[in-house]
Motif scaffolding. Sequence first.
Motif, PDB file in Angstrom:
ATOM      1  N   SER A 179      23.062  37.642  30.006  1.00 57.97           N
ATOM      2  CA  SER A 179      22.358  36.618  30.784  1.00 57.97           C
ATOM      3  C   SER A 179      23.125  35.304  30.809  1.00 57.97           C
ATOM      4  N   LEU A 180      23.649  34.897  29.669  1.00 53.83           N
ATOM      5  CA  LEU A 180      24.383  33.630  29.606  1.00 53.83           C
ATOM      6  C   LEU A 180      25.705  33.726  30.370  1.00 53.83           C
ATOM      7  N   GLU A 181      26.353  34.873  30.318  1.00 48.46           N
ATOM      8  CA  GLU A 181      27.585  35.068  31.096  1.00 48.46           C
ATOM      9  C   GLU A 181      27.298  35.069  32.593  1.00 48.46           C
ATOM     10  N   ARG A 182      26.166  35.629  32.988  1.00 53.46           N
ATOM     11  CA  ARG A 182      25.791  35.613  34.410  1.00 53.46           C
ATOM     12  C   ARG A 182      25.569  34.171  34.883  1.00 53.46           C
ATOM     13  N   LEU A 183      24.936  33.360  34.055  1.00 51.95           N
ATOM     14  CA  LEU A 183      24.734  31.957  34.412  1.00 51.95           C
ATOM     15  C   LEU A 183      26.071  31.247  34.592  1.00 51.95           C
ATOM     16  N   MET A 184      26.990  31.468  33.670  1.00 50.07           N
ATOM     17  CA  MET A 184      28.292  30.807  33.780  1.00 50.07           C
ATOM     18  C   MET A 184      29.075  31.303  34.999  1.00 50.07           C
ATOM     19  N   GLY A 231      32.137  17.841  53.737  1.00 47.71           N
ATOM     20  CA  GLY A 231      33.138  16.884  53.296  1.00 47.71           C
ATOM     21  C   GLY A 231      33.555  17.203  51.863  1.00 47.71           C
ATOM     22  N   GLN A 232      34.393  16.355  51.331  1.00 48.38           N
ATOM     23  CA  GLN A 232      34.890  16.544  49.966  1.00 48.38           C
ATOM     24  C   GLN A 232      33.752  16.314  48.968  1.00 48.38           C
ATOM     25  N   ALA A 233      33.558  17.269  48.077  1.00 46.53           N
ATOM     26  CA  ALA A 233      32.513  17.139  47.056  1.00 46.53           C
ATOM     27  C   ALA A 233      32.932  16.126  46.006  1.00 46.53           C
ATOM     28  N   THR A 234      31.978  15.298  45.599  1.00 48.15           N
ATOM     29  CA  THR A 234      32.160  14.382  44.481  1.00 48.15           C
ATOM     30  C   THR A 234      30.903  14.472  43.618  1.00 48.15           C
ATOM     31  N   SER A 235      31.006  13.988  42.398  1.00 45.52           N
ATOM     32  CA  SER A 235      29.822  14.021  41.539  1.00 45.52           C
ATOM     33  C   SER A 235      28.734  13.067  42.050  1.00 45.52           C
ATOM     34  N   GLU A 236      29.101  12.161  42.942  1.00 47.44           N
ATOM     35  CA  GLU A 236      28.105  11.250  43.522  1.00 47.44           C
ATOM     36  C   GLU A 236      27.357  11.875  44.695  1.00 47.44           C
ATOM     37  N   ASN A 237      28.014  12.757  45.459  1.00 50.84           N
ATOM     38  CA  ASN A 237      27.364  13.272  46.666  1.00 50.84           C
ATOM     39  C   ASN A 237      26.965  14.750  46.574  1.00 50.84           C
ATOM     40  N   THR A 238      27.262  15.390  45.465  1.00 53.31           N
ATOM     41  CA  THR A 238      27.021  16.827  45.369  1.00 53.31           C
ATOM     42  C   THR A 238      26.265  17.144  44.077  1.00 53.31           C
ATOM     43  N   GLN A 239      25.209  17.936  44.217  1.00 53.12           N
ATOM     44  CA  GLN A 239      24.414  18.344  43.063  1.00 53.12           C
ATOM     45  C   GLN A 239      24.314  19.861  43.011  1.00 53.12           C
ATOM     46  N   ILE A 240      24.420  20.388  41.808  1.00 52.89           N
ATOM     47  CA  ILE A 240      24.032  21.766  41.542  1.00 52.89           C
ATOM     48  C   ILE A 240      22.737  21.657  40.755  1.00 52.89           C
ATOM     49  N   ILE A 241      21.663  22.138  41.364  1.00 52.69           N
ATOM     50  CA  ILE A 241      20.338  21.994  40.787  1.00 52.69           C
ATOM     51  C   ILE A 241      19.882  23.370  40.293  1.00 52.69           C
ATOM     52  N   VAL A 242      19.680  23.482  39.003  1.00 50.85           N
ATOM     53  CA  VAL A 242      19.213  24.728  38.413  1.00 50.85           C
ATOM     54  C   VAL A 242      17.709  24.608  38.224  1.00 50.85           C
ATOM     55  N   SER A 284      12.221  29.951  29.564  1.00 52.24           N
ATOM     56  CA  SER A 284      13.545  30.484  29.254  1.00 52.24           C
ATOM     57  C   SER A 284      13.930  30.129  27.825  1.00 52.24           C
ATOM     58  N   SER A 285      14.892  30.845  27.301  1.00 50.30           N
ATOM     59  CA  SER A 285      15.351  30.660  25.926  1.00 50.30           C
ATOM     60  C   SER A 285      15.882  29.245  25.697  1.00 50.30           C
ATOM     61  N   PRO A 286      15.603  28.658  24.546  1.00 52.14           N
ATOM     62  CA  PRO A 286      16.207  27.359  24.210  1.00 52.14           C
ATOM     63  C   PRO A 286      17.741  27.405  24.264  1.00 52.14           C
ATOM     64  N   VAL A 287      18.318  28.555  23.960  1.00 55.52           N
ATOM     65  CA  VAL A 287      19.779  28.689  24.024  1.00 55.52           C
ATOM     66  C   VAL A 287      20.255  28.524  25.467  1.00 55.52           C
ATOM     67  N   ALA A 288      19.510  29.041  26.425  1.00 55.31           N
ATOM     68  CA  ALA A 288      19.872  28.874  27.837  1.00 55.31           C
ATOM     69  C   ALA A 288      19.827  27.397  28.228  1.00 55.31           C
ATOM     70  N   PHE A 289      18.802  26.684  27.775  1.00 55.85           N
ATOM     71  CA  PHE A 289      18.720  25.253  28.072  1.00 55.85           C
ATOM     72  C   PHE A 289      19.862  24.485  27.408  1.00 55.85           C
ATOM     73  N   GLU A 290      20.240  24.870  26.195  1.00 55.94           N
ATOM     74  CA  GLU A 290      21.373  24.225  25.516  1.00 55.94           C
ATOM     75  C   GLU A 290      22.663  24.457  26.287  1.00 55.94           C
ATOM     76  N   LEU A 291      22.859  25.682  26.779  1.00 57.67           N
ATOM     77  CA  LEU A 291      24.053  25.987  27.564  1.00 57.67           C
ATOM     78  C   LEU A 291      24.087  25.157  28.840  1.00 57.67           C
ATOM     79  N   LEU A 292      22.961  25.026  29.482  1.00 56.20           N
ATOM     80  CA  LEU A 292      22.892  24.184  30.673  1.00 56.20           C
ATOM     81  C   LEU A 292      23.282  22.748  30.336  1.00 56.20           C
ATOM     82  N   ASP A 293      22.715  22.225  29.280  1.00 61.37           N
ATOM     83  CA  ASP A 293      23.004  20.847  28.901  1.00 61.37           C
ATOM     84  C   ASP A 293      24.494  20.657  28.574  1.00 61.37           C
ATOM     85  N   ARG A 294      25.077  21.617  27.874  1.00 60.51           N
ATOM     86  CA  ARG A 294      26.497  21.524  27.535  1.00 60.51           C
ATOM     87  C   ARG A 294      27.397  21.680  28.762  1.00 60.51           C
ATOM     88  N   SER A 295      26.876  22.225  29.842  1.00 63.99           N
ATOM     89  CA  SER A 295      27.664  22.442  31.053  1.00 63.99           C
ATOM     90  C   SER A 295      27.759  21.201  31.939  1.00 63.99           C
TER      91      SER A 295
END
Length: 128
Positions: A50-55, A75-86, A92-103
């Motif tokens: 599951s964690l590998e699928r997320l990555m 246009g060109q993606a920047t951290s100001e104009n582009t979001q990946i929203i999960v 979900s598992s606390p480990v999954a939330f930790e992985l998200l936060d570390r990402s």
Amino acid sequence: MSAIPQEYFELDEEHPIPNLDVVDVWSVKKGGGSRMFIIIASPLRDDTRSLERLMRKFDQYLAWLKADECVAKCGQATSENTQIIVVIHPDSSPVAFELLDRSRRWIQHNNATLVIQTHGIVGVEPEH
């Protein structure tokens, strides 16, 4: 280090992240940039698969941001104009939330901002 089995990444309609080869929801911003959603509607466990699928899903989204078609539309993606929203199931598992936060930093270094939601898709109108 052993290789990750390819079957980890195959289409699996029973998994909380069923298809790694599609953008679940994508909205293009009028002023440039986009919002790309990863929808995890059932609880994501903390097993390796599951964690590998997320990555892998992140890898696919980040590659899409650099694709000619995406750049032509957004246009060109920047951290100001582009979001990946999960949008992730709150049970979900606390480990999954930790992985998200570390990402977050990794996503930002790849020209997007990671947003984590546990309350459904906000700001996206359903098609009629």
